[in-house]
Design a protein around this motif. Structure first.
Motif, PDB file in Angstrom:
ATOM      1  N   ASP A 192       0.825  -1.210   0.000  1.00  0.00           N
ATOM      2  CA  ASP A 192       0.000   0.000   0.000  1.00  0.00           C
ATOM      3  C   ASP A 192       0.860   1.260   0.000  1.00  0.00           C
ATOM      4  OD1 ASP A 192      -2.417  -1.244  -0.157  1.00  0.00           O
ATOM      5  OD2 ASP A 192      -2.839  -1.201   1.988  1.00  0.00           O
ATOM      6  N   TRP A 193       2.080   1.172   0.542  1.00  0.00           N
ATOM      7  CA  TRP A 193       3.014   2.303   0.478  1.00  0.00           C
ATOM      8  C   TRP A 193       3.375   2.595  -0.981  1.00  0.00           C
ATOM      9  CZ3 TRP A 193       5.398   5.858   3.640  1.00  0.00           C
ATOM     10  CH2 TRP A 193       6.528   6.483   3.127  1.00  0.00           C
ATOM     11  N   ILE A 194       3.616   1.530  -1.756  1.00  0.00           N
ATOM     12  CA  ILE A 194       3.936   1.699  -3.179  1.00  0.00           C
ATOM     13  C   ILE A 194       2.726   2.241  -3.929  1.00  0.00           C
ATOM     14  CG2 ILE A 194       4.623   0.500  -5.291  1.00  0.00           C
ATOM     15  CD1 ILE A 194       6.848   0.825  -3.256  1.00  0.00           C
ATOM     16  N   LEU A 195       1.543   1.728  -3.614  1.00  0.00           N
ATOM     17  CA  LEU A 195       0.324   2.239  -4.245  1.00  0.00           C
ATOM     18  C   LEU A 195       0.162   3.730  -3.962  1.00  0.00           C
ATOM     19  CD1 LEU A 195      -2.445   1.921  -5.646  1.00  0.00           C
ATOM     20  CD2 LEU A 195      -3.368   1.220  -3.424  1.00  0.00           C
TER      21      LEU A 195
ATOM     22  N   ASN B 282      -0.064  13.113   0.309  1.00  0.00           N
ATOM     23  CA  ASN B 282       0.702  12.155   1.101  1.00  0.00           C
ATOM     24  C   ASN B 282      -0.197  11.001   1.507  1.00  0.00           C
ATOM     25  OD1 ASN B 282       2.807  10.962   2.451  1.00  0.00           O
ATOM     26  ND2 ASN B 282       2.665  12.265   4.246  1.00  0.00           N
ATOM     27  N   ARG B 283      -0.637  10.278   0.505  1.00  0.00           N
ATOM     28  CA  ARG B 283      -1.536   9.163   0.792  1.00  0.00           C
ATOM     29  C   ARG B 283      -0.770   7.908   1.217  1.00  0.00           C
ATOM     30  NH1 ARG B 283      -4.733  10.846  -4.231  1.00  0.00           N
ATOM     31  NH2 ARG B 283      -6.345  12.186  -3.376  1.00  0.00           N
ATOM     32  N   ARG B 284       0.509   7.847   0.874  1.00  0.00           N
ATOM     33  CA  ARG B 284       1.245   6.614   1.170  1.00  0.00           C
ATOM     34  C   ARG B 284       1.404   6.377   2.673  1.00  0.00           C
ATOM     35  NH1 ARG B 284       4.786  10.123  -1.455  1.00  0.00           N
ATOM     36  NH2 ARG B 284       6.473  10.958  -0.176  1.00  0.00           N
ATOM     37  N   LEU B 285       1.610   7.448   3.451  1.00  0.00           N
ATOM     38  CA  LEU B 285       1.824   7.276   4.890  1.00  0.00           C
ATOM     39  C   LEU B 285       0.568   6.801   5.620  1.00  0.00           C
ATOM     40  CD1 LEU B 285       3.801   7.442   7.199  1.00  0.00           C
ATOM     41  CD2 LEU B 285       3.203   9.849   7.486  1.00  0.00           C
ATOM     42  N   PRO B 286      -0.598   7.469   5.460  1.00  0.00           N
ATOM     43  CA  PRO B 286      -1.796   6.945   6.144  1.00  0.00           C
ATOM     44  C   PRO B 286      -2.195   5.558   5.655  1.00  0.00           C
ATOM     45  CG  PRO B 286      -2.367   8.773   4.676  1.00  0.00           C
ATOM     46  CD  PRO B 286      -0.876   8.749   4.776  1.00  0.00           C
TER      47      PRO B 286
END
Length: 201
Positions: free
Chosen positions: A51-54, A71-75
């Motif tokens: 999900d971090w890559i997504l 910054n969608r990767r962090l949440p």
């Protein structure tokens, strides 16, 4: 014994669906991230870390195409870790509670001798809330991925992937070589100083 057999059958059915979905999702995300220069594309093969890559693919698309810093990767990563931990603990509590119930019905444990397990209702509620939050953020990230790959089928892929979740890995795999929605790469312009004129003709 019968309970254990049911558990093994359920696990076998889950693996039959999970393994192909895992391979298709990993191939799709890894190919897209690697081609676009995202750091550590191999994380696409790691559960939850994918999900971090997504999120990174979605964040890159937002920045390159619209100049927005998201910054969608962090949440996505944090919610994924929390939900996975809560679901694991909830499953262990559920197995223990089922075993206690079976022993109570068979008379091995006196009825009313065991109080309800702490967290038997709170943890599933927290896991559900976390799952809903993760799903909302993930929908935006998946939509950005589809928009960056295809300009014609992004909405269709998103809707079908939400309704029929087994299709999402297939769509990731289909999108692995597509760049229709990404802006063209900027070419580097090399500026050369003009040669000085000597005044001779």
């Amino acid at each position: 014994m019968m309970y254990m057999s049911m558990v093994f059958v359920w696990l076998a059915v889950c693996l039959a669906f999970y393994v192909p979905a895992y391979v298709l999702t990993g191939l799709g995300l890894y190919s897209i991230a690697d081609r676009r220069g995202i750091e550590r594309p191999w994380l696409a093969w790691v559960p939850v870390a994918g999900d971090w890559i997504l999120g990174s693919v979605a964040d890159q698309y937002q920045y390159v195409s619209k100049g927005r810093i998201k910054n969608r990767r962090l949440p996505l990563l944090l919610l994924g870790l929390c939900v996975a931990a809560l679901q694991t603990v909830t499953m262990l509590i559920g197995i223990t509670w089922l075993e206690i119930s079976i022993r109570t019905m068979t008379g091995q444990i006196p009825a009313g001798a065991v109080s309800p397990l702490i967290g038997a209702y709170v943890l599933p509620a927290l896991a559900w809330i976390g799952t809903v939050g993760q799903l909302v953020i993930r929908c935006f990230a998946v939509y950005d991925l589809y928009r960056s790959c295809t300009t014609r089928y992004n909405v269709l892929f998103l809707v079908l992937g939400l309704v029929f979740q087994f299709l999402e890995p297939v769509f990731f795999f289909i999108c692995r070589d597509k760049e229709e929605g990404m802006p063209p790469r900027r070419e580097t312009i090399v500026y050369c100083e003009p040669e000085p004129q000597t005044g001779e003709e």
